[in-house]
Every structure is written in structure tokens, then in C-alpha cells.
Enzyme design. Structure first.
Site, PDB file in Angstrom:
ATOM      1  N   ILE A   1      25.024  28.099  18.149  1.00 17.25           N
ATOM      2  CA  ILE A   1      26.156  27.611  17.366  1.00 17.25           C
ATOM      3  C   ILE A   1      25.671  26.741  16.205  1.00 17.25           C
ATOM      4  O   ILE A   1      26.178  26.842  15.083  1.00 17.25           O
ATOM      5  CB  ILE A   1      27.144  26.831  18.247  1.00 17.25           C
ATOM      6  CG1 ILE A   1      27.722  27.732  19.343  1.00 17.25           C
ATOM      7  CG2 ILE A   1      28.276  26.244  17.403  1.00 17.25           C
ATOM      8  CD1 ILE A   1      28.640  27.019  20.326  1.00 17.25           C
TER       9      ILE A   1
ATOM     10  N   TYR B   1      27.648  20.188  35.027  1.00 16.19           N
ATOM     11  CA  TYR B   1      27.814  20.375  33.585  1.00 16.19           C
ATOM     12  C   TYR B   1      29.219  19.954  33.160  1.00 16.19           C
ATOM     13  O   TYR B   1      29.393  19.198  32.200  1.00 16.19           O
ATOM     14  CB  TYR B   1      27.561  21.839  33.219  1.00 16.19           C
ATOM     15  CG  TYR B   1      27.787  22.160  31.756  1.00 16.19           C
ATOM     16  CD1 TYR B   1      26.943  21.654  30.780  1.00 16.19           C
ATOM     17  CD2 TYR B   1      28.843  22.973  31.355  1.00 16.19           C
ATOM     18  CE1 TYR B   1      27.137  21.936  29.438  1.00 16.19           C
ATOM     19  CE2 TYR B   1      29.057  23.263  30.016  1.00 16.19           C
ATOM     20  CZ  TYR B   1      28.198  22.749  29.063  1.00 16.19           C
ATOM     21  OH  TYR B   1      28.398  23.035  27.736  1.00 16.19           O
TER      22      TYR B   1
END
Length: 321
Positions: A12, A149
Site C-alpha cells: 500500500i 493483530y
């Protein structure tokens, strides 16, 4: 505008750098290459508005200098991918929370705007669909490392919003939903590049569980453009936004579509989660965003459907093979 992108050599981040440079902005990148790659930004080196450094954001003096030179920080650096999360939970937690705190500390010293990248994973096991930014977050138990996470990114959000409320730091939180496109690696469990590489190699496409779990895949170009627009919007400060697509597809359907578009004869193999990751692995059945808030803020509309996304990934993988 001068932008600093943490994790800027990642999938990204490299697209973010391209978008900003294309808009006439200047870009600095910091990346430790733990999951990023120089190949992702090699084509940007000749641009006079681009510079980069290979180092960790935990290098406080260096980070302070980079933040000081920037107008806005796009904080994308994070531990990514289900495989990495399962295999390296300590790294996942320390990278996400420690790295985010390091960025916020330096940004707060100079009042620099931070676009803090979070994830749809923070919604956890919530079953209210679509997910809205104000919904409760439903995490799995701490004995299931898979949720580390999600929990660490939720703490990142709390930290960012705390710096905004207590110290007046301009922070915008963005929850990204399954961003995909060229340069994404399947090395850490990303499903679309894995399927494409398997199909092009004539290998079986490995679908975990029964394949009926669904996701909404977002084109990376749409996502980075949205983040740039949010960074320029004063009323976005202190807010949380879902960013992605709300077009749902099952993983089994995705595998079939990749096969079709790649012209592959590969079989589709179902693999239990316990075999793919670890015993007792848990996952969301559906992950669909409510996009009404970001649509109201910047008129956001995804431009690329799943076929367009798959086509771009197939073209990229063929070019680099």
C-alpha cells in the site's frame, strides 16, 4: 504538501507514494524492509520529489527528523498478514503498538497530522453486518494468538484518538478492508495474490475451511486516493473511517473467478484452518463495511470491481514472471 510514509516500501505504501507524487506532492519514505521491498519503490527513485531511508521507525532521532520535515504522516508501517500474525505474535504486537506510539510521540512534538492506518480486523468476531465505525468491537480470547493483530490495531486506534483528545494532535483513523492490487505478496497469507500465482503456475488453488467465508476486496488505487483526500479534509480529524468496497464475494467464488480469468485448469483444494495455520484457529465469516460515513465526507465510491482487480493482479504477475 510534503508527506512522510512509514512502511512506504510496502504494497500500500508504494502505491500511496505514487499517488502523492502524481498529485505534485513531495514524498519521504521510511521502511525497514521486513515486509516491504525495494522493488516496490525502485521506479520512484528518479523523481526529484521522492526520497527514502531504510531504517526502523523505532529509530527516534531519525524519525524525529523525518516527521519535522513533513506536513502529514501516513502511518502504514505494521506487521501484516495472517501467516505472520500466527507465526510471530510478539513481533505483531510490539511492531504495531510500539511503532504507532513512536510516530505519535514525534508528530505530537510538532503538531503534524497523522493518517493512522487500522484494519477491518478490529471488528473481530462481530456478526452485525455491515460494520459501522461506532459498532462494538468483539475480540476473541487472548489464548487465540490470531486475535493479537486485531487487538494491537485497536490499541493503535485508542492511542491515536487519545493523542487527539489530550494533546490536540490532528489524527485521522482509517480502517482498511482487504486492500488488494499489484505488488501485494502472498507470502504472509494474502489470498488474492496467492490464488493468482497458483493459477498461473497450474497449481491447486488452496481455499481454507469451506470457502464460504466472504470478504469485500478493495482496489489499492481507490484506497490510497481516499486516504489522500481525507488528509486534506479538516473535518476528518479525530474521526474513524471505514475504507474499502462493500461488494461481497466468498473465497470459493473468488478462487473460481481467478481460475476463469487466468485460463487455468487448476483444481480447488479445501484445507482445514487447523492444518493451514494452527489448532483452534478462528476467523470471521463475513467482513462487510458500512461506507456511508466516508461517502458523506469525501464522496467516496469504489471505482474498480473484483474482475478489474483480478485482471490487474494477473497482468502484474505475468509481467514479473
Amino acid at each position: 504538501m510534503k508527506a512522510l510514509i512509514t512502511g512506504g516500501a510496502g504494497f500500500i505504501g508504494s502505491h500511496m507514494a505514487e499517488a502523492l507524487l502524481g498529485g505534485g506532492h513531495k514524498v519521504s519514505v521510511i521502511d525497514d524492509l521486513s515486509t516491504g521491498a525495494m522493488d516496490n519503490i525502485a521506479h520512484l527513485k528518479s523523481d526529484p520529489g521522492f526520497d527514502y531511508v531504510i531504517d526502523t521507525i523505532l529509530n527516534a532521532p531519525l524519525l524525529a527528523e523525518l516527521v519535522d520535515r513533513a506536513d502529514v504522516v501516513f502511518h502504514l508501517a505494521a506487521a501484516v498478514g495472517v501467516r505472520l500474525i500466527v507465526d510471530s505474535p510478539v513481533r505483531t504486537i510490539s511492531t504495531n503498538i510500539g511503532g504507532t506510539e513512536a510516530v505519535l510521540v514525534q508528530a505530537a512534538k510538532k503538531g503534524k497530522k497523522v493518517i493512522l492506518a487500522s484494519t477491518s480486523e478490529v471488528y473481530g468476531k462481530a456478526n452485525k453486518v455491515p460494520f459501522s465505525e461506532g459498532d462494538d468491537l468483539v475480540m476473541g480470547p487472548t489464548t487465540k494468538g490470531r486475535w493479537s493483530y486485531a487487538a494491537s490495531k485497536a490499541v493503535d486506534e485508542f492511542l491515536g484518538l487519545a493523542y487527539y483528545k489530550e494533546k490536540g494532535l490532528p489524527v485521522v483513523v482509517v480502517r482498511l478492508f482487504n486492500t488488494v492490487g499489484s505488488r501485494q505478496t502472498g507470502r504472509y497469507g494474502m489470498v488474492l495474490p496467492t490464488f493468482v500465482r497458483q493459477a498461473l503456475a497450474g497449481e491447486p488453488l488452496t481455499v481454507y475451511d469451506d470457502g464460504n467465508q466472504s470478504r469485500c476486496f478493495s482496489f489499492v488505487g481507490d484506497v490510497v486516493n481516499a486516504l489522500v483526500e481525507l488528509s486534506l479534509l479538516d473535518t476528518a480529524v479525530g474521526q474513524v473511517y471505514n475504507v474499502g468496497s462493500d461488494q461481497e464475494i466468498s473465497i470459493l467464488e473468488l478462487a473460481g473467478l481467478v481460475k476463469e480469468m487466468a485460463g487455468a485448469d487448476s483444481p480447488i483444494e479445501l484445507i482445514p484452518y487447523d492444518q493451514a495455520y494452527e489448532e483452534g484457529f478462528e476467523d470471521m465469516r463475513r467482513r462487510v463495511p458500512d461506507l456511508s460515513k466516508i461517502k458523506a465526507a469525501i464522496g467516496y465510491e469504489p471505482s474498480t470491481d473484483i474482475r478489474g482487480i483480478i485482471s490487474s493482479v494477473i497482468a502484474f504477475e505475468k509481467d514479473r514472471s
